[in-house]
Design a protein around this motif. Structure first.
Motif, PDB file in Angstrom:
ATOM      1  N   UNK A 264      21.737 -38.535  29.914  1.00  0.00           N
ATOM      2  CA  UNK A 264      21.415 -37.537  28.882  1.00  0.00           C
ATOM      3  C   UNK A 264      20.294 -38.077  27.980  1.00  0.00           C
ATOM      4  N   UNK A 265      19.144 -37.408  27.950  1.00  0.00           N
ATOM      5  CA  UNK A 265      18.062 -37.916  27.092  1.00  0.00           C
ATOM      6  C   UNK A 265      18.275 -37.523  25.626  1.00  0.00           C
ATOM      7  N   UNK A 266      18.525 -38.495  24.779  1.00  0.00           N
ATOM      8  CA  UNK A 266      18.722 -38.199  23.356  1.00  0.00           C
ATOM      9  C   UNK A 266      17.384 -37.907  22.679  1.00  0.00           C
ATOM     10  N   UNK A 267      17.360 -36.987  21.734  1.00  0.00           N
ATOM     11  CA  UNK A 267      16.114 -36.757  21.004  1.00  0.00           C
ATOM     12  C   UNK A 267      15.789 -37.927  20.073  1.00  0.00           C
ATOM     13  N   UNK A 268      14.502 -38.252  19.972  1.00  0.00           N
ATOM     14  CA  UNK A 268      14.064 -39.302  19.052  1.00  0.00           C
ATOM     15  C   UNK A 268      13.088 -38.714  18.042  1.00  0.00           C
ATOM     16  N   UNK A 269      12.981 -39.386  16.912  1.00  0.00           N
ATOM     17  CA  UNK A 269      12.072 -38.916  15.868  1.00  0.00           C
ATOM     18  C   UNK A 269      10.626 -38.994  16.323  1.00  0.00           C
ATOM     19  N   UNK A 270       9.817 -38.050  15.874  1.00  0.00           N
ATOM     20  CA  UNK A 270       8.405 -38.042  16.260  1.00  0.00           C
ATOM     21  C   UNK A 270       7.713 -39.351  15.901  1.00  0.00           C
TER      22      UNK A 270
END
Ligand code: ATP
Ligand code: MG
Length: 663
Positions: A264-270
């Motif tokens: 599952x690819x977790x979202x990361x901060x820009x």
């Protein structure tokens, strides 16, 4: 290393006379219009430039909108000069953008990479669906080894599929990769592992170079003797060479192959860090350049789409750089994959098993877009024109160049001999620090001039200024600067904000200074003149090494040239040239005189070299750039400076032996 000041460059205002000299030096009149069919369907038109001129932030937002965000950003740009934050509040996963979203869009069967090993017949085709599984397995393996978001992973691999897979696996979990060229020594590797404080190293037993297996693992073992912070070393089996297996070591196939193909690819901060990459060390001690997530991916993807006019459904794109260099990061891995492109990756050298290998690969995969470096182009010129004639290269439609100024003669040779006189050549200027292409012709818009990078890309406020930071008029020369922040810009030098400020933001108030000289011609087009440290001051005239080198390369007997300024009692500095002759040319007694006269005729007597030496090779960094500072050491009979980033240090011995004793 000597400063620009000692060269009389950085701190002295170029006088009227020397500005005059600069603008007279380049009198290139050839122009190549975009092919009509390409222009008619081009990804970028003049309207794109107008749009960005009207509102650059809105333009950058449109590039970010090409990506898939888990959470849209709140603020496009926060600029506390010289520290930038782009797309603040936005969240995304780089690996998801480069891989998964294409599979979800039904493009899983599209080829992501045609991988070509150096041994003939050793190749692999990797679709986007394959890549999704491989990256997920690798991400699961890294997590099993305890790698977490923000941890640093050093990568020391040959050009094999596991290299982009490793980068994407790191990006997927938010670990920061730090790729070190496979050709670097253990000392160079060790210093980069220390600087980034890496927890895990990913390497291989070896890779294939010049027809034989070349070992990597012993170099890692040596480097790690003094790296107690490294917890695990993951080793890909590529060559099957015997290697020492230490406690920290684990085979890639033992840990990766048994993992689940789902992750599952977790979202990361820009603004979360994506990677650290050390500059190639042409001018001195390498700098750990830090790139972050959202802005970097937006700009690399958009520039790849724009500058190469990429049509992902039909193009086969090949960038010949090593992934260990920024060109490989931005234009083999992140930009092309974010665009859903089909790319070629080649493991080996261009002369293995024969000097037509590149053209054989172009023919085999029907490559349509080729992106390479002037050093390679000049090597092909040196090898002669008949080699590529044996291959069908009619698939090619766009050619690119990066890494150094391209000499007009090399540009025209590339266009005619590789591009069949029909392909536009884009000369792309950028750096590790800029993250993405900044100045380049657009293949469907620009009537290109051989040797000129032409115009800043939409959204990029590059300018040429004088010593005081004032824009020079058309016809003037000076220092290249960038006036406004851009999304893929470096955020800092890893662990050293002060060096970041001092190196890039202190020369001119409020402007980014890349360290390169440039000229703006009468039409307002930009010509890169090499590093300001390389500019020579001869009898009060600023003369760029690039221009003298291009004059030498325009002689039919010369394939490649490097020029330096050596201290001279009469003229301040005198020009010393090192030249490599073209394949079939014999070194004759009068060659030096011929070439000196040729330069005088082309550029004027002021640019006539004091000395010309015919040499078999030139000292180059691993990324193929000429290291003039070492040649300057030779020309001034000094002991050599830092040679750790040199490809082959025996070259310097050959050159030093040819150099007559000091004048
Ligand atoms: P270091 O900064 O450690 O000395 P480096 O500058 O060689 O290393 P890179 O970031 O790989 O490391 O190279 C960027 C430099 O390459 C630019 O600053 C410029 O001097 C040169 N360059 C790249 N592309 C071009 C181009 N198209 N035309 C002219 N010069 C170019
Ligand atoms: Mg640099």
């Amino acid at each position: 290393m000597r400063s620009g000041k000692e060269h009389g460059v950085a701190t002295e205002t170029p006088g009227q006379e020397s500005q005059q000299t600069l603008s007279n030096l380049m009198s290139e009149t050839r122009r190549f219009e975009p092919p009509a069919d390409l222009a008619a369907s081009a990804n970028v038109t003049a309207a794109t430039f107008e749009e960005a001129d009207r509102d650059s932030l809105a333009f950058w937002e449109s590039t970010a909108d090409r990506l898939t965000w888990a959470r849209r950003w709140d603020t496009t740009l926060e600029w506390n000069a010289p520290f930038a934050k782009w797309f603040v509040g936005g969240e995304l996963n780089v690996a998801y953008n480069c891989v998964d979203r294409h599979v979800e869009a039904g493009l899983g069967d599209r080829v992501a990479y045609y991988w070509e090993g150096e041994p003939e017949g050793d190749s692999r085709t990797i679709t986007y669906a394959d890549l999704q599984k491989e990256v997920s397995r690798a991400a699961n393996a890294l997590e099993e080894l305890g790698v977490r978001k923000g941890d640093r992973v050093a990568v020391y691999l040959p050009m094999i599929p596991e290299l982009p897979i490793t980068l994407l696996a790191c990006a997927r979990i938010g670990a920061i990769h730090s790729v070190v060229f496979g050709g670097f020594s253990s000392a160079a590797l060790k210093s980069r592992i220390h600087d980034a404080d890496a927890k895990v190293v990913i390497t291989a037993d070896g890779g294939y170079r010049r027809g034989k297996p070349s070992a990597l693992k012993p170099t890692v073992d040596e480097a790690l003797e003094e790296c107690p912070g490294v917890e695990h070393v993951v080793v890909v089996r590529r060559t099957g060479q015997d290697i020492a297996v230490n406690d920290r070591d684990i085979w890639w196939h033992d840990i990766v192959d048994r993992q689940s193909a789902e992750h599952e690819p977790a979202p990361h901060g820009a603004e979360d860090p994506l990677y650290i990459l050390y500059t190639s060390g042409t001018t001195g001690r390498p700098k750990g350049i830090l790139h972050t997530t959202g802005g970097y991916l937006a700009q690399t993807a958009w520039t790849h789409h724009a500058v190469f006019d990429l049509k992902p459904e039909t193009d086969v794109y090949w960038c010949t750089a090593d992934i260990g260099w920024v060109t490989g990061h931005s234009y083999i891995v992140y930009g092309p994959l974010a665009n859903g492109a089909t790319s070629v990756i080649y493991e080996g050298t261009p002369d293995t098993p024969h000097k037509g290998r590149f053209w054989e690969i172009v023919q085999k995969y029907k490559v349509t877009i080729l992106y390479t470096a002037p050093t390679a182009i000049r090597t092909f010129m040196k090898w002669g024109d008949d080699i590529r004639a044996k291959f069908d290269m009619s698939s090619l439609r766009v050619l690119g160049s990066v890494g150094e100024p391209i000499n007009p003669e090399a540009y025209v040779w590339y266009r005619e001999n590789i591009g069949g006189s029909r392909c536009p050549v884009v000369d792309t200027w950028w750096q590790t620090e800029t993250g993405a292409i900044m100045i380049s012709p657009m293949p469907g818009v620009t009537a290109a001039k051989p040797g000129a990078a032409m115009r800043p890309l939409p959204g990029i406020s590059a300018d040429v200024v004088d010593d005081q930071g004032n824009s020079v008029p058309n016809g003037g020369g000076g220092f290249l600067v960038v006036r406004e922040p851009w999304p893929a810009m470096l955020r800092t030098i890893w662990g050293d904000d002060q060096r970041y400020i001092d190196t890039y933001w202190s020369r001119f108030d409020g402007m980014y200074f890349p360290g390169d000289g440039a000229k703006r011609d009468e039409d307002g087009d930009l010509w890169l003149l090499g590093r300001v440290d390389d500019v020579m001051l001869v009898s009060g005239h600023n003369i760029s090494t690039t221009e003298v080198e291009s004059a030498l390369v325009s002689h039919p007997k010369v394939a490649e040239a490097a020029v330096v300024g050596a201290t001279d009692p009469v003229t301040g500095q005198a020009i010393v040239a090192f030249v490599i002759l073209r394949g079939s040319v014999e070194e004759s007694a009068d060659i030096a005189t011929d070439l000196r006269n040729h330069v005088a005729k082309t550029l004027g007597p002021i640019a006539k070299p004091r000395q010309i030496m015919v040499v078999p090779e030139l000292p180059k960094t691993r990324s193929g750039k000429i290291m003039r500072r070492l040649l300057r050491d030779v020309a001034e009979n000094r002991s050599l400076g830092d040679v750790t980033t040199l490809t082959d240090d025996s070259v310097m011995k050959l050159i030093s032996e040819k150099m007559p004793a000091a004048k």
